[in-house]
Design a protein around this motif. Structure first.
Motif, mmCIF file in Angstrom:
data_model
loop_
_atom_site.group_PDB
_atom_site.id
_atom_site.type_symbol
_atom_site.label_atom_id
_atom_site.label_comp_id
_atom_site.label_asym_id
_atom_site.label_seq_id
_atom_site.Cartn_x
_atom_site.Cartn_y
_atom_site.Cartn_z
ATOM 1 N N ALA A 154 18.161 5.285 -1.809
ATOM 2 C CA ALA A 154 18.652 5.734 -3.097
ATOM 3 C C ALA A 154 17.247 6.311 -3.656
ATOM 4 N N PRO A 155 17.466 7.820 -3.273
ATOM 5 C CA PRO A 155 18.028 8.613 -2.479
ATOM 6 C C PRO A 155 17.351 8.747 -1.260
ATOM 7 N N SER A 156 18.082 9.169 -0.138
ATOM 8 C CA SER A 156 17.384 9.820 1.023
ATOM 9 C C SER A 156 16.219 10.725 0.824
ATOM 10 N N TYR A 157 15.143 10.578 1.618
ATOM 11 C CA TYR A 157 14.077 11.685 1.283
ATOM 12 C C TYR A 157 14.576 13.105 1.832
ATOM 13 N N ALA A 158 15.088 13.335 2.818
ATOM 14 C CA ALA A 158 15.233 14.565 3.413
ATOM 15 C C ALA A 158 16.213 15.337 2.577
ATOM 16 N N ALA A 199 18.073 7.498 6.928
ATOM 17 C CA ALA A 199 17.311 6.531 6.404
ATOM 18 C C ALA A 199 15.693 7.157 6.844
ATOM 19 N N HIS A 200 14.664 6.567 6.179
ATOM 20 C CA HIS A 200 13.472 7.228 5.974
ATOM 21 C C HIS A 200 12.910 6.651 7.765
ATOM 22 N N ALA A 201 11.994 7.649 8.179
ATOM 23 C CA ALA A 201 11.349 7.241 9.678
ATOM 24 C C ALA A 201 10.768 5.794 9.626
ATOM 25 N N VAL A 211 10.243 0.187 -4.042
ATOM 26 C CA VAL A 211 10.017 1.582 -5.021
ATOM 27 C C VAL A 211 8.391 1.737 -4.930
ATOM 28 N N ASP A 212 8.119 3.125 -4.607
ATOM 29 C CA ASP A 212 6.768 3.561 -4.473
ATOM 30 C C ASP A 212 6.186 3.886 -6.121
ATOM 31 N N LEU A 213 5.206 3.225 -6.468
ATOM 32 C CA LEU A 213 4.555 3.847 -7.609
ATOM 33 C C LEU A 213 3.828 5.136 -7.457
ATOM 34 N N HIS A 214 3.258 5.255 -6.306
ATOM 35 C CA HIS A 214 2.478 6.507 -5.840
ATOM 36 C C HIS A 214 3.584 7.669 -5.744
ATOM 37 N N LYS A 215 4.605 7.517 -6.042
ATOM 38 C CA LYS A 215 5.629 8.644 -5.939
ATOM 39 C C LYS A 215 5.915 9.035 -7.375
ATOM 40 N N TYR A 216 7.200 8.544 -7.841
ATOM 41 C CA TYR A 216 7.558 9.043 -9.105
ATOM 42 C C TYR A 216 7.361 8.324 -10.375
ATOM 43 N N VAL A 245 17.465 -1.831 -0.209
ATOM 44 C CA VAL A 245 17.845 -0.315 -0.795
ATOM 45 C C VAL A 245 16.317 0.162 -0.770
ATOM 46 N N ASP A 246 16.348 1.110 -0.067
ATOM 47 C CA ASP A 246 15.080 1.855 0.058
ATOM 48 C C ASP A 246 15.143 3.017 -1.113
ATOM 49 N N ALA A 247 14.313 2.689 -2.217
ATOM 50 C CA ALA A 247 14.337 3.435 -3.498
ATOM 51 C C ALA A 247 12.912 3.675 -3.547
ATOM 52 N N CYS A 248 12.161 3.839 -2.468
ATOM 53 C CA CYS A 248 10.833 4.302 -2.461
ATOM 54 C C CYS A 248 10.685 5.532 -3.036
ATOM 55 N N PHE A 249 11.487 6.697 -2.855
ATOM 56 C CA PHE A 249 11.212 7.893 -3.420
ATOM 57 C C PHE A 249 11.802 8.035 -4.738
ATOM 58 N N GLY A 250 12.960 7.568 -4.958
ATOM 59 C CA GLY A 250 13.808 7.789 -6.352
ATOM 60 C C GLY A 250 13.805 6.808 -7.095
ATOM 61 N N SER A 300 0.849 -1.033 0.013
ATOM 62 C CA SER A 300 0.021 0.071 0.215
ATOM 63 C C SER A 300 0.711 1.389 -0.128
ATOM 64 N N GLY A 301 2.115 1.120 0.256
ATOM 65 C CA GLY A 301 2.972 2.386 0.224
ATOM 66 C C GLY A 301 4.428 1.995 0.818
ATOM 67 N N GLY A 302 5.166 3.048 0.731
ATOM 68 C CA GLY A 302 6.605 2.880 1.085
ATOM 69 C C GLY A 302 6.736 2.294 2.606
ATOM 70 N N THR A 303 6.031 2.776 3.469
ATOM 71 C CA THR A 303 5.887 2.299 4.783
ATOM 72 C C THR A 303 5.820 0.906 4.824
ATOM 73 N N GLU A 304 4.808 0.442 4.223
ATOM 74 C CA GLU A 304 4.562 -0.997 4.352
ATOM 75 C C GLU A 304 5.598 -1.701 3.571
ATOM 76 N N SER A 305 5.999 -1.246 2.514
ATOM 77 C CA SER A 305 7.214 -2.122 2.052
ATOM 78 C C SER A 305 8.344 -2.073 2.932
ATOM 79 N N LEU A 306 8.545 -1.264 3.639
ATOM 80 C CA LEU A 306 9.836 -1.220 4.750
ATOM 81 C C LEU A 306 9.509 -2.186 5.648
ATOM 82 N N ILE A 307 8.204 -2.214 6.279
ATOM 83 C CA ILE A 307 8.077 -2.926 7.354
ATOM 84 C C ILE A 307 8.145 -4.377 7.020
HETATM 85 C C1 LIG Z 1 12.786 7.036 0.931
HETATM 86 C C2 LIG Z 1 11.272 6.960 1.483
HETATM 87 N N1 LIG Z 1 11.068 5.559 1.994
HETATM 88 C C3 LIG Z 1 9.900 5.460 2.334
HETATM 89 C C4 LIG Z 1 8.815 6.480 2.273
HETATM 90 C C5 LIG Z 1 7.455 6.206 3.100
HETATM 91 O O1 LIG Z 1 6.599 6.025 2.014
HETATM 92 P P1 LIG Z 1 4.965 6.214 2.262
HETATM 93 O O2 LIG Z 1 4.735 7.541 2.840
HETATM 94 O O3 LIG Z 1 4.365 5.667 0.926
HETATM 95 O O4 LIG Z 1 4.435 5.221 3.347
HETATM 96 C C6 LIG Z 1 9.089 7.589 1.764
HETATM 97 C C7 LIG Z 1 8.136 8.672 1.864
HETATM 98 O O5 LIG Z 1 8.346 9.797 1.684
HETATM 99 C C8 LIG Z 1 10.533 7.918 1.260
HETATM 100 O O6 LIG Z 1 10.763 9.230 0.765
#
Ligand SMILES: Cc1ncc(COP(=O)(O)O)c(C=O)c1O
Length: 501
Positions: free
Chosen positions: A188-192, A141-143, A249-254, A215-220, A110-117
């Motif tokens: 890849a890359p960091s969000y902040a 790293a993302h929260a 990788v998040d499809l609901h981002k880029y 590799v958290d490529a959720c964002f990029g 459902s999103g990046g957070t679920e993928s990382l969990i």
């Molecule tokens: C690098 C990275 N990982 C994980 C996430 C979490 O994604 P989500 O907000 O879809 O749960 C984000 C969200 O900005 C992100 O930038």
């Protein structure tokens, strides 16, 4: 006297409301939101500004909204679309037939957070013999990794990032690996700050220790490969890197799909196996879930499928080019203003800047930009890194870039003229001295009222200007920030009981 027949409350109307009226209500509520289109919002939404795409995604969502991902045998359409999304993500990220990672598999979440969990859960459950599992992540790293660690009772070992490069030292990552470490992660890359971690080096130290590397490529993850094709120097970060065992990788981002879709990839099916949860020890249907949710709407998956099919590889390349040019223009605008400096030279789709020593108060600047119709994201100071302003840049920003520079200069002048936020002395003292445990409901309510937050039942939930709130949070250590925000958001999350149909 209570009317026994009247059951309406909040969203539940007593007698039913005509469809047009309901939609009008939603539109009225939406009017208070930040603008999701128009290229002036630099966080939360990803807008390619492609004509007709919203309508296509909405139509696709409608087709599959009531389909349930719970059972792929009952709804093969969803399975087919999920597999197609995983195939696309695997291909974009260096896997699939003819690559060094031909056996990549994955799931739609459902999103990046679920993928990382799930990445953390999978790594944890691959080692049932480790009773006190740990993961190693860079401070950047993302929260969501911290959330995963918290939910899954996995210890988090955080490696600092260099204040100059904003990246962790691979040797320090290696040193943080212990016998109980089940996963090493990087971004890849960091969000902040939008910088790509040294993935190859980190994956190598993880592999040498026999530990998985995510590799958290959720964002990029969806833009870096296209930026590379356009000539931007992008370091290796995908399945081409030996030792990388999973990528998100998040499809609901880029990939510009509507919200609710991310992909978690594993290098092979054996690595993915512990991700599944199956349960047959009850009298109902045997449950077999690849992801956290059980019932899942097909809507987001179909919308993502339609988006990828419609935009295509060529579409994403063109959007990445537009985004790259917008990033360059925005970075130039920042460089052109006295008192600001880039936190890092942009290497992906983030522009992040801070104030120089004699620069403006950043939180006042953020408010001044908001007043000029630019919605940026303030980031609090942390572990030696200064407070900063984050811009997530999407393709829709491109036509607006020329307007940003003059407005930024103007906003900086206004912020300088206004001067830095002066926290009332008692608030500043509180932020410095309070411990999270000492926060009572009365104290929180008093603080919130003093800051103009929470509002009366019909009032605005947040003050128009947030600089004082941000300054207070910035003055507080992270544990107190967390506690204050939990309390403040708790104040906002109150049921509405009224019904006016
Ligand atoms: C690098 C990275 N990982 C994980 C996430 C979490 O994604 P989500 O907000 O879809 O749960 C984000 C969200 O900005 C992100 O930038």
């Amino acid at each position: 006297m209570i009317d026994e027949n009247r059951v309406g409350a909040g969203a539940l109307s007593a007698a039913g409301v005509p469809a047009e009226q309901v939609l009008a209500e939603i539109r009225e509520l939406r009017a208070a939101d930040r603008p999701t289109h128009g290229g002036r919002l630099f966080a939360y939404v990803y807008d390619p500004a492609v004509p007709g795409l919203d309508e296509l995604a909405a139509a696709a969502h409608r087709e599959s909204a009531h389909v349930n991902g719970l059972d792929p045998t009952a709804f093969p359409s969803l399975l087919a679309m999920e597999n197609a999304l995983v195939g696309a993500a695997g291909r974009v990220l260096g896997g699939g037939p003819g690559t060094t990672a031909p056996d990549v598999v994955g799931s739609v979440t459902s999103g990046g957070t679920e993928s990382l969990i799930l990445a953390v859960k999978t790594a944890r459950d691959a080692h049932p013999e480790i009773t006190a599992p740990r993961i190693v992540v860079p401070a950047s790293a993302h929260a969501a990794f911290a959330k995963a660690a918290h939910y899954l009772r996995v210890a988090l070992d955080v490696v600092p990032v260099s204040p100059d490069t904003l990246r962790p030292d691979p040797a320090a990552m290696a040193a943080a690996i212990r016998p109980e470490t089940v996963l090493v992660a990087c971004s890849a890359p960091s969000y902040a700050h939008g910088v790509v971690d040294p993935v190859a080096e980190i994956a190598a130290v993880a592999a040498a220790a026999g530990v998985r590397c995510h590799v958290d490529a959720c964002f990029g993850g969806w833009t870096l490969p296209y930026l590379r094709r356009l000539g931007t120097p992008v370091p290796e970060f995908d399945f081409a890197v030996p030792g990388v065992t999973s990528i998100s990788v998040d499809l609901h981002k880029y990939a510009y799909a509507p919200k609710g879709v991310s992909v978690l990839l594993h290098r092979d099916a054996a690595l993915r196996a512990p991700q599944y949860f199956a349960y047959a020890d009850w009298p109902g249907y045997t449950m077999i879930n690849p992801v956290i949710a059980s019932t899942r709407s097909g809507g987001p998956i179909a919308a993502a499928y339609a988006t990828l099919r419609h935009l295509g590889d060529a579409g994403y390349l063109a959007l990445a080019e537009r985004t790259r040019d917008a990033v360059a223009g925005l970075a130039d605008a920042v460089r052109g203003v006295d008192g600001l400096r880039l936190m890092a030279e942009p290497e992906s789709t983030v522009v992040c800047f801070t104030a120089t020593e004699c620069g403006p108060d950043l939180f006042v600047l953020v408010d001044e930009l908001t007043a000029r119709g630019w919605h940026t994201q303030p980031q609090l100071s942390y572990a030696g890194l200064p407070a900063s302003v984050h811009l997530t840049v999407t393709a829709s920003v491109a036509p607006r870039v020329g307007e940003f520079g003059p407005d930024l200069a103007d906003a900086v002048s206004a912020a300088r003229a206004a001067g830095p936020v002066q926290l009332p002395a008692e608030l500043a003292a509180l932020a410095g001295a309070l411990t999270p445990d000492a926060l009572t409901p009365e104290l929180v309510a008093g603080l919130a009222a003093g800051l103009g937050m929470g509002g009366e039942p019909d009032g605005a939930p947040l003050p128009e200007r947030m600089a004082v709130v941000n300054t207070l949070l910035d003055a507080a250590p992270p544990a107190l920030r967390e506690r204050l925000l939990v309390e403040f958001v708790g104040l906002l999350q109150r049921p509405t009981w009224g019904s006016d149909d």
